[in-house]
Design a protein around this motif. Sequence first.
Motif, PDB file in Angstrom:
ATOM      1  N   GLU A 123       0.839  -1.198   0.000  1.00 21.20           N
ATOM      2  CA  GLU A 123       0.000   0.000   0.000  1.00 21.20           C
ATOM      3  C   GLU A 123       0.879   1.255   0.000  1.00 21.20           C
ATOM      4  OE1 GLU A 123      -2.889   0.514  -0.787  1.00 21.20           O
ATOM      5  OE2 GLU A 123      -3.515   2.413   0.077  1.00 21.20           O
ATOM      6  N   GLN A 124       1.972   1.207   0.757  1.00 17.30           N
ATOM      7  CA  GLN A 124       2.906   2.349   0.754  1.00 17.30           C
ATOM      8  C   GLN A 124       3.501   2.568  -0.637  1.00 17.30           C
ATOM      9  OE1 GLN A 124       5.991   3.246   3.623  1.00 17.30           O
ATOM     10  NE2 GLN A 124       5.016   1.882   5.089  1.00 17.30           N
ATOM     11  N   LEU A 125       3.838   1.484  -1.326  1.00 15.59           N
ATOM     12  CA  LEU A 125       4.397   1.602  -2.686  1.00 15.59           C
ATOM     13  C   LEU A 125       3.386   2.293  -3.600  1.00 15.59           C
ATOM     14  CD1 LEU A 125       6.100  -1.872  -3.333  1.00 15.59           C
ATOM     15  CD2 LEU A 125       7.165   0.252  -2.533  1.00 15.59           C
ATOM     16  N   ARG A 126       2.124   1.881  -3.478  1.00 14.98           N
ATOM     17  CA  ARG A 126       1.077   2.451  -4.336  1.00 14.98           C
ATOM     18  C   ARG A 126       0.919   3.952  -4.057  1.00 14.98           C
ATOM     19  NH1 ARG A 126      -4.320   3.258  -4.895  1.00 14.98           N
ATOM     20  NH2 ARG A 126      -4.628   3.230  -2.638  1.00 14.98           N
ATOM     21  N   LEU A 127       0.861   4.308  -2.765  1.00 21.26           N
ATOM     22  CA  LEU A 127       0.662   5.720  -2.413  1.00 21.26           C
ATOM     23  C   LEU A 127       1.883   6.564  -2.802  1.00 21.26           C
ATOM     24  CD1 LEU A 127      -1.112   5.292   1.049  1.00 21.26           C
ATOM     25  CD2 LEU A 127      -2.151   5.907  -1.157  1.00 21.26           C
ATOM     26  N   LYS A 128       3.081   6.025  -2.584  1.00 24.82           N
ATOM     27  CA  LYS A 128       4.296   6.769  -2.974  1.00 24.82           C
ATOM     28  C   LYS A 128       4.335   6.956  -4.490  1.00 24.82           C
ATOM     29  CE  LYS A 128       7.395   5.391   0.788  1.00 24.82           C
ATOM     30  NZ  LYS A 128       7.774   6.686   1.377  1.00 24.82           N
ATOM     31  N   ALA A 129       3.981   5.899  -5.220  1.00 25.01           N
ATOM     32  CA  ALA A 129       4.013   5.986  -6.687  1.00 25.01           C
ATOM     33  C   ALA A 129       3.038   7.051  -7.185  1.00 25.01           C
ATOM     34  CB  ALA A 129       3.697   4.618  -7.296  1.00 25.01           C
ATOM     35  N   LEU A 130       1.853   7.127  -6.566  1.00 23.80           N
ATOM     36  CA  LEU A 130       0.869   8.140  -6.983  1.00 23.80           C
ATOM     37  C   LEU A 130       1.345   9.548  -6.635  1.00 23.80           C
ATOM     38  CD1 LEU A 130      -2.449   6.290  -6.061  1.00 23.80           C
ATOM     39  CD2 LEU A 130      -1.623   6.856  -8.365  1.00 23.80           C
ATOM     40  N   ALA A 131       1.977   9.693  -5.463  1.00 23.66           N
ATOM     41  CA  ALA A 131       2.512  11.011  -5.080  1.00 23.66           C
ATOM     42  C   ALA A 131       3.625  11.423  -6.045  1.00 23.66           C
ATOM     43  CB  ALA A 131       3.033  10.967  -3.639  1.00 23.66           C
ATOM     44  N   ILE A 132       4.492  10.480  -6.394  1.00 23.29           N
ATOM     45  CA  ILE A 132       5.590  10.757  -7.337  1.00 23.29           C
ATOM     46  C   ILE A 132       5.012  11.125  -8.698  1.00 23.29           C
ATOM     47  CG2 ILE A 132       7.492   9.636  -8.585  1.00 23.29           C
ATOM     48  CD1 ILE A 132       7.978   8.050  -5.872  1.00 23.29           C
ATOM     49  N   ASN A 133       3.943  10.436  -9.097  1.00 22.15           N
ATOM     50  CA  ASN A 133       3.309  10.730 -10.383  1.00 22.15           C
ATOM     51  C   ASN A 133       2.817  12.177 -10.441  1.00 22.15           C
ATOM     52  OD1 ASN A 133       2.149  10.144 -12.983  1.00 22.15           O
ATOM     53  ND2 ASN A 133       0.150  10.000 -11.976  1.00 22.15           N
ATOM     54  N   GLN A 134       2.220  12.651  -9.350  1.00 23.26           N
ATOM     55  CA  GLN A 134       1.728  14.038  -9.331  1.00 23.26           C
ATOM     56  C   GLN A 134       2.872  15.018  -9.515  1.00 23.26           C
ATOM     57  OE1 GLN A 134      -0.791  15.296  -6.203  1.00 23.26           O
ATOM     58  NE2 GLN A 134      -2.513  14.148  -6.984  1.00 23.26           N
ATOM     59  N   ILE A 135       3.973  14.788  -8.805  1.00 24.19           N
ATOM     60  CA  ILE A 135       5.117  15.713  -8.863  1.00 24.19           C
ATOM     61  C   ILE A 135       5.757  15.667 -10.255  1.00 24.19           C
ATOM     62  CG2 ILE A 135       7.392  16.232  -7.885  1.00 24.19           C
ATOM     63  CD1 ILE A 135       6.292  14.709  -5.293  1.00 24.19           C
ATOM     64  N   LEU A 136       5.988  14.443 -10.748  1.00 25.49           N
ATOM     65  CA  LEU A 136       6.663  14.317 -12.052  1.00 25.49           C
ATOM     66  C   LEU A 136       5.771  14.799 -13.195  1.00 25.49           C
ATOM     67  CD1 LEU A 136       8.508  10.854 -11.851  1.00 25.49           C
ATOM     68  CD2 LEU A 136       9.449  13.145 -11.440  1.00 25.49           C
ATOM     69  N   SER A 137       4.473  14.507 -13.128  1.00 30.13           N
ATOM     70  CA  SER A 137       3.573  14.941 -14.214  1.00 30.13           C
ATOM     71  C   SER A 137       3.573  16.463 -14.325  1.00 30.13           C
ATOM     72  CB  SER A 137       2.144  14.440 -13.974  1.00 30.13           C
ATOM     73  OG  SER A 137       2.085  13.050 -14.142  1.00 30.13           O
ATOM     74  N   ALA A 138       3.494  17.148 -13.159  1.00 32.16           N
ATOM     75  CA  ALA A 138       3.494  18.617 -13.173  1.00 32.16           C
ATOM     76  C   ALA A 138       4.822  19.143 -13.692  1.00 32.16           C
ATOM     77  CB  ALA A 138       3.221  19.144 -11.766  1.00 32.16           C
ATOM     78  N   PHE A 139       5.921  18.501 -13.274  1.00 33.29           N
ATOM     79  CA  PHE A 139       7.236  18.953 -13.720  1.00 33.29           C
ATOM     80  C   PHE A 139       7.391  18.786 -15.239  1.00 33.29           C
ATOM     81  CE2 PHE A 139      11.634  18.152 -14.859  1.00 33.29           C
ATOM     82  CZ  PHE A 139      12.231  19.306 -14.387  1.00 33.29           C
ATOM     83  N   PHE A 140       7.051  17.596 -15.753  1.00 36.63           N
ATOM     84  CA  PHE A 140       7.202  17.370 -17.197  1.00 36.63           C
ATOM     85  C   PHE A 140       6.257  18.284 -17.990  1.00 36.63           C
ATOM     86  CE2 PHE A 140       9.400  13.299 -16.159  1.00 36.63           C
ATOM     87  CZ  PHE A 140      10.543  13.511 -16.932  1.00 36.63           C
ATOM     88  N   GLN A 141       5.087  18.543 -17.435  1.00 36.28           N
ATOM     89  CA  GLN A 141       4.159  19.483 -18.080  1.00 36.28           C
ATOM     90  C   GLN A 141       4.854  20.834 -18.280  1.00 36.28           C
ATOM     91  OE1 GLN A 141       1.073  18.794 -19.149  1.00 36.28           O
ATOM     92  NE2 GLN A 141       0.651  20.898 -19.794  1.00 36.28           N
ATOM     93  N   SER A 142       5.603  21.275 -17.263  1.00 39.42           N
ATOM     94  CA  SER A 142       6.304  22.565 -17.375  1.00 39.42           C
ATOM     95  C   SER A 142       7.441  22.500 -18.404  1.00 39.42           C
ATOM     96  CB  SER A 142       6.847  23.000 -16.002  1.00 39.42           C
ATOM     97  OG  SER A 142       7.956  22.209 -15.626  1.00 39.42           O
ATOM     98  N   CYS A 143       7.829  21.286 -18.792  1.00 40.22           N
ATOM     99  CA  CYS A 143       8.856  21.095 -19.836  1.00 40.22           C
ATOM    100  C   CYS A 143       8.215  20.927 -21.218  1.00 40.22           C
ATOM    101  CB  CYS A 143       9.665  19.830 -19.557  1.00 40.22           C
ATOM    102  SG  CYS A 143      10.544  19.765 -17.992  1.00 40.22           S
ATOM    103  N   GLY A 144       6.879  20.992 -21.294  1.00 39.91           N
ATOM    104  CA  GLY A 144       6.202  20.745 -22.575  1.00 39.91           C
ATOM    105  C   GLY A 144       6.210  19.272 -22.946  1.00 39.91           C
ATOM    106  N   ILE A 145       6.280  18.412 -21.923  1.00 38.94           N
ATOM    107  CA  ILE A 145       6.350  16.965 -22.136  1.00 38.94           C
ATOM    108  C   ILE A 145       5.208  16.298 -21.360  1.00 38.94           C
ATOM    109  CG2 ILE A 145       7.710  14.883 -21.623  1.00 38.94           C
ATOM    110  CD1 ILE A 145      10.253  16.589 -21.981  1.00 38.94           C
ATOM    111  N   THR A 146       4.534  15.336 -21.990  1.00 40.95           N
ATOM    112  CA  THR A 146       3.495  14.556 -21.307  1.00 40.95           C
ATOM    113  C   THR A 146       4.107  13.284 -20.734  1.00 40.95           C
ATOM    114  OG1 THR A 146       1.796  15.413 -22.785  1.00 40.95           O
ATOM    115  CG2 THR A 146       1.285  13.364 -21.620  1.00 40.95           C
ATOM    116  N   LEU A 147       3.919  13.090 -19.432  1.00 43.61           N
ATOM    117  CA  LEU A 147       4.389  11.856 -18.781  1.00 43.61           C
ATOM    118  C   LEU A 147       3.291  10.807 -18.978  1.00 43.61           C
ATOM    119  CD1 LEU A 147       6.424  10.312 -17.024  1.00 43.61           C
ATOM    120  CD2 LEU A 147       5.297  11.295 -15.009  1.00 43.61           C
ATOM    121  N   VAL A 148       3.515   9.920 -19.928  1.00 45.50           N
ATOM    122  CA  VAL A 148       2.511   8.911 -20.306  1.00 45.50           C
ATOM    123  C   VAL A 148       2.463   7.801 -19.257  1.00 45.50           C
ATOM    124  CG1 VAL A 148       1.945   7.163 -22.051  1.00 45.50           C
ATOM    125  CG2 VAL A 148       2.806   9.427 -22.741  1.00 45.50           C
TER     126      VAL A 148
END
Length: 246
Positions: free
Chosen positions: A149-174
Motif C-alpha cells: 500500500e505504501q508503494l502504491r501511495l508513494k508511486a501516486l505522489a511521485i506521479n503528481q510531482i513528475l507529471s506537473a514537472f514534465f508538463q512545465s517542460c512541454g512533455i506529457t508523462l505517459v
Amino acid sequence: MNAPSKLYEGKAKILYATDDPGILLTYFKDDATAFNAQKRGNIAGKGAINCAISTHLFQLLEAHGIATHWIDSPAPTEMRVKAVKILPIEVVVRNIAAGSLCQQTGIALGTVLAEPLVDLYYKNDSLGDPLLTLQRLLLMQLATAEQAEQLRLKALAINQILSAFFQSCGITLVDFKLEFGLDAQQQILLADEISPDTCRLWNQAERDPARRVMDKDRFRQDLGNVEAGYQQVLERVLAQPIQLGG
Ligand code: TMP
C-alpha cells in the motif's frame, strides 16, 4: 582507496561497493535492451544523459519530501546512492494508455485514463517480469500488505510531482516504472533511476505518434533519432529549476 568492487551488473547500470558499506556507486551504461533483452543495442551518450536526468528528478522529488536513495552524482555517469535492499517489484504508473496496457486490454493507444493506474510486476527476468495481483505478491512474500500500500501511495505522489514537472517542460508523462528499496531501518526509499529508459515521454509540440516519442520507445520500435530524443528530454529537464510546490 581500493579499486571499487563490482557488486552487480544490470542491463543499463553497474553497481559498485565503496569504502562505506552504507553507500554504493551506480555507473550508468550506454547499453540499451528491450523486450527482456531480446533486443540489444547502444545509445551513444545515454549513460551520462540518464544519470543527469535522474539526478535532477531525484533532487526534485527530495525537495517535495519523497525519500530517495540519491546522495550525489560525482561524475557524469556516476551516482552515489544509499545502500538499500531492492524490493523485487516494478511499480508502473500509467496516465495514458500505451505499451503493454494496450496490448493486454485492447484500450487504444493514447487514451487518457480517468485516474492514474498503478500496475505491479514481479521483477524477475527469467519469468519475463509478470504482472502481479496483490494476492500473488503476498503469497510470494515479495512485500507486506502495508508495504504494498505504501508503494502504491508513494508511486501516486511521485506521479503528481513528475507529471506537473514534465508538463512545465512541454512533455506529457505517459507512464513510468519505479523501483523501491528498504534501508537498514526498513524505510522505503525510491531507488533505481528515472529516465527516458524508464518513462514514456511525449513531446507536446508534436502530434505525430512517431515524432512525439522522446523515450526508449524510439529504440524499441526502431523509430530512429534515439539519442536526439534523450538529448531533448535532458535539455528541457535541466532548463526547469527545481521549485517547491511546482
Ligand atoms: P509497459 O507498457 O511495457 O508495461 O511499460 C510501462 C512503463 O515501464 C514504460 O514507461 C516503460 C517502463 N518499463 C521499464 O522501465 N522497464 C521494463 O522492463 C518495462 C517492461 C517497462
